[in-house]
Scaffold this motif. Structure first.
Motif, PDB file in Angstrom:
ATOM      1  N   UNK A  13     -14.338   6.332   4.238  1.00 54.49           N
ATOM      2  CA  UNK A  13     -13.624   5.047   3.719  1.00 54.49           C
ATOM      3  C   UNK A  13     -14.006   4.598   1.885  1.00 54.49           C
ATOM      4  N   UNK A  14     -15.824   5.019   1.595  1.00 56.75           N
ATOM      5  CA  UNK A  14     -15.742   4.524   0.517  1.00 56.75           C
ATOM      6  C   UNK A  14     -15.091   5.517  -0.495  1.00 56.75           C
ATOM      7  N   UNK A  15     -15.472   7.011   0.337  1.00 58.71           N
ATOM      8  CA  UNK A  15     -15.151   8.264  -0.342  1.00 58.71           C
ATOM      9  C   UNK A  15     -14.000   7.740  -0.297  1.00 58.71           C
ATOM     10  N   UNK A  16     -12.969   7.426   0.334  1.00 58.92           N
ATOM     11  CA  UNK A  16     -11.237   7.776   0.319  1.00 58.92           C
ATOM     12  C   UNK A  16     -11.346   6.238  -0.895  1.00 58.92           C
ATOM     13  N   UNK A  17     -11.944   5.458  -1.150  1.00 56.04           N
ATOM     14  CA  UNK A  17     -11.232   4.756  -2.064  1.00 56.04           C
ATOM     15  C   UNK A  17     -11.476   4.699  -3.646  1.00 56.04           C
ATOM     16  N   UNK A  18     -12.948   5.522  -3.569  1.00 59.75           N
ATOM     17  CA  UNK A  18     -12.674   6.358  -5.006  1.00 59.75           C
ATOM     18  C   UNK A  18     -11.849   7.234  -5.277  1.00 59.75           C
ATOM     19  N   UNK A  19     -11.719   8.333  -4.270  1.00 61.71           N
ATOM     20  CA  UNK A  19     -10.703   9.389  -5.038  1.00 61.71           C
ATOM     21  C   UNK A  19      -8.876   8.407  -5.197  1.00 61.71           C
ATOM     22  N   UNK A  20      -9.349   6.825  -4.534  1.00 59.16           N
ATOM     23  CA  UNK A  20      -7.858   6.788  -4.057  1.00 59.16           C
ATOM     24  C   UNK A  20      -7.640   5.998  -6.068  1.00 59.16           C
ATOM     25  N   UNK A  21      -8.629   4.998  -5.994  1.00 60.41           N
ATOM     26  CA  UNK A  21      -8.512   4.812  -7.948  1.00 60.41           C
ATOM     27  C   UNK A  21      -8.772   5.806  -8.909  1.00 60.41           C
ATOM     28  N   UNK A  22      -9.159   7.446  -8.555  1.00 65.48           N
ATOM     29  CA  UNK A  22      -8.719   8.287  -9.341  1.00 65.48           C
ATOM     30  C   UNK A  22      -8.161   8.148  -9.769  1.00 65.48           C
ATOM     31  N   UNK A  23      -6.754   8.698  -8.766  1.00 62.50           N
ATOM     32  CA  UNK A  23      -5.503   8.730  -8.667  1.00 62.50           C
ATOM     33  C   UNK A  23      -4.630   7.805  -9.467  1.00 62.50           C
ATOM     34  N   UNK A  24      -4.711   6.253  -9.364  1.00 65.54           N
ATOM     35  CA  UNK A  24      -4.177   5.682  -9.413  1.00 65.54           C
ATOM     36  C   UNK A  24      -4.635   5.432 -11.301  1.00 65.54           C
ATOM     37  N   UNK A  25      -5.223   5.626 -11.545  1.00 66.62           N
ATOM     38  CA  UNK A  25      -6.264   5.580 -12.928  1.00 66.62           C
ATOM     39  C   UNK A  25      -4.909   7.162 -13.814  1.00 66.62           C
ATOM     40  N   UNK A  26      -5.431   7.514 -13.414  1.00 62.07           N
ATOM     41  CA  UNK A  26      -5.123   9.241 -13.616  1.00 62.07           C
ATOM     42  C   UNK A  26      -2.844   8.672 -14.210  1.00 62.07           C
ATOM     43  N   UNK A  27      -2.608   7.807 -12.679  1.00 63.93           N
ATOM     44  CA  UNK A  27      -1.476   7.567 -12.703  1.00 63.93           C
ATOM     45  C   UNK A  27      -1.386   6.848 -14.308  1.00 63.93           C
ATOM     46  N   UNK A  28      -1.647   5.416 -14.297  1.00 62.10           N
ATOM     47  CA  UNK A  28      -1.546   4.791 -15.102  1.00 62.10           C
ATOM     48  C   UNK A  28      -1.913   5.254 -17.014  1.00 62.10           C
ATOM     49  N   UNK A  29      -2.774   6.118 -16.250  1.00 57.43           N
ATOM     50  CA  UNK A  29      -3.276   6.412 -18.136  1.00 57.43           C
ATOM     51  C   UNK A  29      -2.298   7.843 -18.629  1.00 57.43           C
ATOM     52  N   UNK A  30      -1.283   8.495 -17.971  1.00 51.87           N
ATOM     53  CA  UNK A  30      -0.302   9.300 -18.231  1.00 51.87           C
ATOM     54  C   UNK A  30       0.510   8.295 -18.384  1.00 51.87           C
ATOM     55  N   UNK A  31       0.849   6.987 -18.468  1.00 53.33           N
ATOM     56  CA  UNK A  31       1.573   6.375 -18.982  1.00 53.33           C
ATOM     57  C   UNK A  31       1.317   5.558 -20.114  1.00 53.33           C
ATOM     58  N   UNK A  32      -0.427   5.408 -20.625  1.00 52.22           N
ATOM     59  CA  UNK A  32      -0.109   5.131 -21.770  1.00 52.22           C
ATOM     60  C   UNK A  32      -1.355   6.259 -23.110  1.00 52.22           C
ATOM     61  N   UNK A  33      -0.780   7.190 -22.176  1.00 49.31           N
ATOM     62  CA  UNK A  33      -1.519   8.831 -23.551  1.00 49.31           C
ATOM     63  C   UNK A  33      -0.742   8.444 -25.070  1.00 49.31           C
ATOM     64  N   UNK A  34       0.529   8.228 -25.000  1.00 47.35           N
ATOM     65  CA  UNK A  34       1.277   8.691 -26.205  1.00 47.35           C
ATOM     66  C   UNK A  34       0.808   7.658 -27.057  1.00 47.35           C
ATOM     67  N   UNK A  35       0.300   5.457 -26.866  1.00 47.91           N
ATOM     68  CA  UNK A  35      -0.083   4.464 -27.725  1.00 47.91           C
ATOM     69  C   UNK A  35      -1.719   5.609 -27.562  1.00 47.91           C
ATOM     70  N   UNK A  36      -1.875   5.698 -26.696  1.00 49.19           N
ATOM     71  CA  UNK A  36      -3.256   6.205 -27.129  1.00 49.19           C
ATOM     72  C   UNK A  36      -3.768   7.422 -28.085  1.00 49.19           C
ATOM     73  N   UNK A  37      -2.782   8.201 -28.462  1.00 51.17           N
ATOM     74  CA  UNK A  37      -2.912   9.208 -29.509  1.00 51.17           C
ATOM     75  C   UNK A  37      -2.513   8.869 -30.785  1.00 51.17           C
ATOM     76  N   UNK A  38      -2.039   7.859 -30.682  1.00 52.29           N
ATOM     77  CA  UNK A  38      -1.296   6.912 -31.947  1.00 52.29           C
ATOM     78  C   UNK A  38      -2.752   5.973 -32.739  1.00 52.29           C
TER      79      UNK A  38
END
Length: 458
Positions: free
Chosen positions: A106-131
């Motif tokens: 179950x802990x491994x499942x949560x880690x995978x979920x955090x990584x997936x959610x972080x990747x989605x959120x990261x995609x949304x801010x990539x343009x601002x981060x590049x600037x």
């Protein structure tokens, strides 16, 4: 609504259609997982007072190895971008086994979920981060001079205009990659000290380990140090820092916990290896096997597990168990565990005709993989229909002669078949190669005639 929840809107027929692109046959198992997926979508739309009462109908897949049990579950999770974890039930019977370790899935499942959610959120801010990254790199390349207080306004304006033009010139050079090898000095986070208590994270101290890791800097932050790097290296480091500044990790963790609870899939393989019936046949101690089943039971039934991101309920996690059940029966599992897997599907063994379809039809078929690999060496390899038939026949024959490992046998047969071509590929003058049935027999029949079948054993 998250990406995974939106994709759960697939109809069962659409889900089966997507799985058909990668997996041959096993229609019963595909239907079962497709209905389970659709039921999750349905549950989100029932009245809230009834929603918590509707639990997923967990699935038990029964069939020999290599017929697609794991692949069906993995492809389903990938299809809807849901957190997915695969564990082997037999690992919990190893020496030093501690019952609480079952919660690690179950802990491994949560880690995978955090990584997936972080990747989605990261995609949304990539343009601002590049600037922001570009501006920081320009600051490193062009430190701003300190203007003297007695300079008149005209001189200051002229100086600012000159600096602005220089900065724009450097910006263009930076975007063109002309400054990638220039050295700069940047501040980076110093690595946190290694937590020695990780080696002692057993039953009674796991929650304390999570807290100590955070105190020791396991989640970012910590002291800074200066180091030299090229602009190319600095860009990656600074970009990660800028993305971290833009992400709300607390919100990401909350979203990830919800994603794991509502959309998580845990695949428990080799569950037949912990069936108590095996012990009756003299293959191991009954206590350990039945103990694993009883430790799995509360997780599958629905319980609360502590993780470093918070407490997660497993009531609505979909559990898919699988096993060959050659020497044990489903009835050898404890009755309570049997009851938590109400949907049971039997997967059929693969015959020669199935191997032909596996070699040719899936989007990621073995033939397509090998053709693409050898194409990187400038070789154009084609397989005739009679060659594919012969490869499938030999794979089925070897499975019948030694041990049936399903479609995995095709990997070893293909490696043996293409051994010489793969080895000589960089130096081959002949760039167009057609593989027919005669070539397949010439390469593989000697091994079969001499009964040297060990070459085909995984």
């Amino acid at each position: 609504m998250t990406d995974a929840q939106m994709r759960q809107a697939f109809t069962p027929r659409e889900t089966v259609g997507e799985l058909d692109r990668y997996i041959i046959g096993q229609d019963g198992a595909k239907r079962a997982v497709a209905i389970a997926l659709r039921n999750r979508w349905r549950r989100q739309r029932v009245p809230e007072d009834l929603r918590d009462e509707i639990h997923p109908k967990n699935i038990l897949m029964i069939g020999p190895t290599g017929v697609g049990k794991t692949e069906i579950a993995r492809r389903l999770a990938k299809l809807i971008k849901a957190p997915f974890v695969k564990v082997e039930a037999s690992k919990f019977t190893e020496v030093g086994y501690v019952g609480r370790d079952v919660e690690s899935m179950v802990r491994d499942l949560v880690e995978v979920a955090v990584n997936l959610t972080r990747e989605e959120a990261q995609t949304a801010v990539e343009a601002r981060a590049d600037e922001a990254t570009e501006e920081r790199l320009l600051d490193l390349l062009l430190p701003k001079p300190k203007h003297k207080g007695y300079e008149d306004t005209a001189d200051a304006t002229t100086s600012e205009d000159s600096e602005s033009k220089t900065r724009e010139t450097f910006r263009r050079m930076l975007r063109d990659g002309k400054l990638d090898d220039r050295p700069v000095e940047i501040e980076v986070s110093a690595k946190p000290p290694v937590s020695l208590v990780q080696n002692f994270s057993a039953e009674g101290v796991q929650d304390m380990v999570f807290q100590l890791q955070d105190m020791l800097g396991g989640r970012g932050g910590g002291p800074k140090k200066r180091r030299k790097a090229t602009v190319s290296e600095a860009r990656d480091i600074i970009r990660e820092e800028e993305i971290g500044k833009l992400l709300d990790m607390d919100q990401i963790n909350r979203d990830a916990m919800k994603l794991a609870e509502e959309s998580g899939i845990i695949f428990i393989d080799e569950i037949d290896k912990v069936a108590s019936g095996q012990a009756k046949k003299g293959s191991g101690p009954d206590v350990s096997r039945e103990g694993v089943q009883r430790d799995l039971l509360p997780i599958v039934e629905g319980s609360t597990v502590s993780t470093k991101y918070g407490r997660i309920r497993t009531d609505h996690v979909l559990f898919i168990a699988a096993g060959a059940f050659h020497t044990a029966r489903v009835s050898d599992l404890i009755p309570e565990l049997q009851g938590r897997f109400p949907i049971r599907v039997e997967l059929s063994s693969l015959a020669s005709d199935d191997f032909v379809r596996i070699l040719k039809e899936p989007k990621n078929s073995l033939l397509k993989q090998y053709v693409a690999l050898l194409e990187t060496e400038g070789l154009e390899v084609t397989f005739t229909d009679d060659a594919v038939q012969e490869i499938a026949r030999i794979a089925a024959e070897v499975n019948a002669s030694i041990e049936n490992i399903g479609a995995r046998r095709l990997h070893t047969v293909m490696e043996t078949l293409l051994d010489d071509i793969s080895f000589d590929a960089p130096e081959r003058r002949e760039k167009v190669i057609e593989i027919d049935a005669a070539f397949v027999k010439a390469q593989l029949e000697p091994a079969l005639r001499s009964e040297d079948l060990s070459r085909f054993v995984l």
